[in-house]
Design a protein around this motif. Sequence first.
Motif, PDB file in Angstrom:
ATOM      1  N   GLU A  55       0.839  -1.218   0.000  1.00 11.38           N
ATOM      2  CA  GLU A  55       0.000   0.000   0.000  1.00 11.38           C
ATOM      3  C   GLU A  55       0.866   1.257   0.000  1.00 11.38           C
ATOM      4  N   ALA A  56       1.960   1.231   0.757  1.00  9.09           N
ATOM      5  CA  ALA A  56       2.868   2.382   0.782  1.00  9.09           C
ATOM      6  C   ALA A  56       3.499   2.600  -0.589  1.00  9.09           C
ATOM      7  N   MET A  57       3.860   1.499  -1.245  1.00 11.06           N
ATOM      8  CA  MET A  57       4.439   1.621  -2.584  1.00 11.06           C
ATOM      9  C   MET A  57       3.412   2.159  -3.577  1.00 11.06           C
ATOM     10  N   LEU A  58       2.166   1.733  -3.453  1.00 11.73           N
ATOM     11  CA  LEU A  58       1.119   2.259  -4.336  1.00 11.73           C
ATOM     12  C   LEU A  58       0.936   3.752  -4.139  1.00 11.73           C
ATOM     13  N   ALA A  59       1.056   4.224  -2.911  1.00 13.36           N
ATOM     14  CA  ALA A  59       0.949   5.659  -2.645  1.00 13.36           C
ATOM     15  C   ALA A  59       2.078   6.414  -3.333  1.00 13.36           C
ATOM     16  N   VAL A  60       3.269   5.835  -3.329  1.00 17.00           N
ATOM     17  CA  VAL A  60       4.409   6.469  -4.015  1.00 17.00           C
ATOM     18  C   VAL A  60       4.165   6.498  -5.512  1.00 17.00           C
ATOM     19  N   TYR A  61       3.572   5.428  -6.057  1.00 17.49           N
ATOM     20  CA  TYR A  61       3.314   5.354  -7.491  1.00 17.49           C
ATOM     21  C   TYR A  61       2.347   6.443  -7.962  1.00 17.49           C
ATOM     22  N   LYS A  62       1.578   7.013  -7.058  1.00 17.61           N
ATOM     23  CA  LYS A  62       0.580   8.030  -7.424  1.00 17.61           C
ATOM     24  C   LYS A  62       1.125   9.449  -7.317  1.00 17.61           C
ATOM     25  N   THR A  63       2.403   9.614  -7.045  1.00 18.01           N
ATOM     26  CA  THR A  63       2.983  10.947  -6.916  1.00 18.01           C
ATOM     27  C   THR A  63       3.376  11.501  -8.287  1.00 18.01           C
ATOM     28  N   PRO A  64       3.422  12.830  -8.411  1.00 16.53           N
ATOM     29  CA  PRO A  64       3.821  13.437  -9.692  1.00 16.53           C
ATOM     30  C   PRO A  64       5.227  13.038 -10.140  1.00 16.53           C
ATOM     31  N   LEU A  65       6.141  12.907  -9.195  1.00 18.48           N
ATOM     32  CA  LEU A  65       7.504  12.521  -9.564  1.00 18.48           C
ATOM     33  C   LEU A  65       7.513  11.136 -10.200  1.00 18.48           C
ATOM     34  N   PHE A  66       6.705  10.232  -9.689  1.00 18.84           N
ATOM     35  CA  PHE A  66       6.638   8.900 -10.260  1.00 18.84           C
ATOM     36  C   PHE A  66       6.005   8.937 -11.648  1.00 18.84           C
ATOM     37  N   SER A  67       5.068   9.857 -11.871  1.00 23.00           N
ATOM     38  CA  SER A  67       4.476  10.006 -13.208  1.00 23.00           C
ATOM     39  C   SER A  67       5.536  10.408 -14.225  1.00 23.00           C
ATOM     40  N   VAL A  68       6.419  11.300 -13.818  1.00 26.86           N
ATOM     41  CA  VAL A  68       7.527  11.679 -14.703  1.00 26.86           C
ATOM     42  C   VAL A  68       8.421  10.466 -14.944  1.00 26.86           C
ATOM     43  N   GLY A  69       8.663   9.681 -13.899  1.00 27.92           N
ATOM     44  CA  GLY A  69       9.454   8.466 -14.037  1.00 27.92           C
ATOM     45  C   GLY A  69       8.830   7.469 -14.999  1.00 27.92           C
ATOM     46  N   GLU A  70       7.504   7.382 -14.996  1.00 25.25           N
ATOM     47  CA  GLU A  70       6.822   6.485 -15.939  1.00 25.25           C
ATOM     48  C   GLU A  70       7.021   6.942 -17.381  1.00 25.25           C
ATOM     49  N   ILE A  71       7.015   8.236 -17.590  1.00 22.28           N
ATOM     50  CA  ILE A  71       7.245   8.764 -18.937  1.00 22.28           C
ATOM     51  C   ILE A  71       8.685   8.467 -19.373  1.00 22.28           C
ATOM     52  N   VAL A  72       9.630   8.623 -18.453  1.00 24.12           N
ATOM     53  CA  VAL A  72      11.027   8.294 -18.758  1.00 24.12           C
ATOM     54  C   VAL A  72      11.153   6.800 -19.050  1.00 24.12           C
ATOM     55  N   LEU A  73      10.444   5.974 -18.281  1.00 27.44           N
ATOM     56  CA  LEU A  73      10.464   4.531 -18.520  1.00 27.44           C
ATOM     57  C   LEU A  73       9.924   4.211 -19.914  1.00 27.44           C
ATOM     58  N   ALA A  74       8.827   4.845 -20.293  1.00 24.40           N
ATOM     59  CA  ALA A  74       8.262   4.616 -21.630  1.00 24.40           C
ATOM     60  C   ALA A  74       9.272   5.004 -22.707  1.00 24.40           C
ATOM     61  N   ALA A  75       9.963   6.122 -22.508  1.00 24.22           N
ATOM     62  CA  ALA A  75      10.987   6.543 -23.466  1.00 24.22           C
ATOM     63  C   ALA A  75      12.110   5.511 -23.535  1.00 24.22           C
ATOM     64  N   CYS A  76      12.525   5.006 -22.384  1.00 22.02           N
ATOM     65  CA  CYS A  76      13.577   3.974 -22.355  1.00 22.02           C
ATOM     66  C   CYS A  76      13.126   2.720 -23.093  1.00 22.02           C
ATOM     67  N   LEU A  77      11.910   2.281 -22.836  1.00 23.21           N
ATOM     68  CA  LEU A  77      11.397   1.073 -23.478  1.00 23.21           C
ATOM     69  C   LEU A  77      11.328   1.223 -24.991  1.00 23.21           C
ATOM     70  N   ILE A  78      10.789   2.340 -25.444  1.00 23.60           N
ATOM     71  CA  ILE A  78      10.643   2.557 -26.884  1.00 23.60           C
ATOM     72  C   ILE A  78      12.013   2.640 -27.554  1.00 23.60           C
ATOM     73  N   PHE A  79      12.909   3.447 -26.988  1.00 23.25           N
ATOM     74  CA  PHE A  79      14.239   3.561 -27.585  1.00 23.25           C
ATOM     75  C   PHE A  79      14.947   2.210 -27.599  1.00 23.25           C
ATOM     76  N   HIS A  80      14.902   1.493 -26.482  1.00 24.57           N
ATOM     77  CA  HIS A  80      15.603   0.221 -26.384  1.00 24.57           C
ATOM     78  C   HIS A  80      15.058  -0.786 -27.395  1.00 24.57           C
ATOM     79  N   ALA A  81      13.749  -0.799 -27.570  1.00 24.44           N
ATOM     80  CA  ALA A  81      13.140  -1.728 -28.528  1.00 24.44           C
ATOM     81  C   ALA A  81      13.523  -1.381 -29.970  1.00 24.44           C
ATOM     82  N   VAL A  82      13.429  -0.119 -30.320  1.00 21.93           N
ATOM     83  CA  VAL A  82      13.737   0.295 -31.694  1.00 21.93           C
ATOM     84  C   VAL A  82      15.226   0.110 -31.991  1.00 21.93           C
TER      85      VAL A  82
END
Length: 136
Positions: A55-82
């Motif tokens: 539950e504590a980890m889920l609360a962290v996942y809902k923070t704005p900083l983690f949202s930015v991290g998700e976007i960075v993760l998506a960029a990493c995934l797309i670049f790495h795949a291509v």
Amino acid sequence: MFTPLITTARESLRYRGSGHVLWLLHRVTGLGVVIFLGTHIFGMSMATFNPPLHEAMLAVYKTPLFSVGEIVLAACLIFHAVNGTRIAILELRPALWDKQAVATRWSVIITLILLAPTIAVMAFKSISYYVTHGLK
């Protein structure tokens, strides 16, 4: 244990070929994806073994900083795949190695094409979530 990481760091400082930047980015994005997967598996396993921590980890996942991290993760995934696809094609067709500059250019273009709508959708969903639920 840390030999691949040490080798990557040493080689990134020494190697200066034409694909140096893509080589380094491929290594860094791959490491980022592995770190995410480890964190994700750990977090999901805590739902069974330690629900308060989950539950504590889920609360962290809902923070704005983690949202930015998700976007960075998506960029990493797309670049790495291509870029991985580019590497695989060049490895399977050695005659194409003389066209590496063109393949690199296309790799970057395809990454940007795929990344633009991905970032737009993820940013829109994150912003709308924080507008609806408020920042926490």
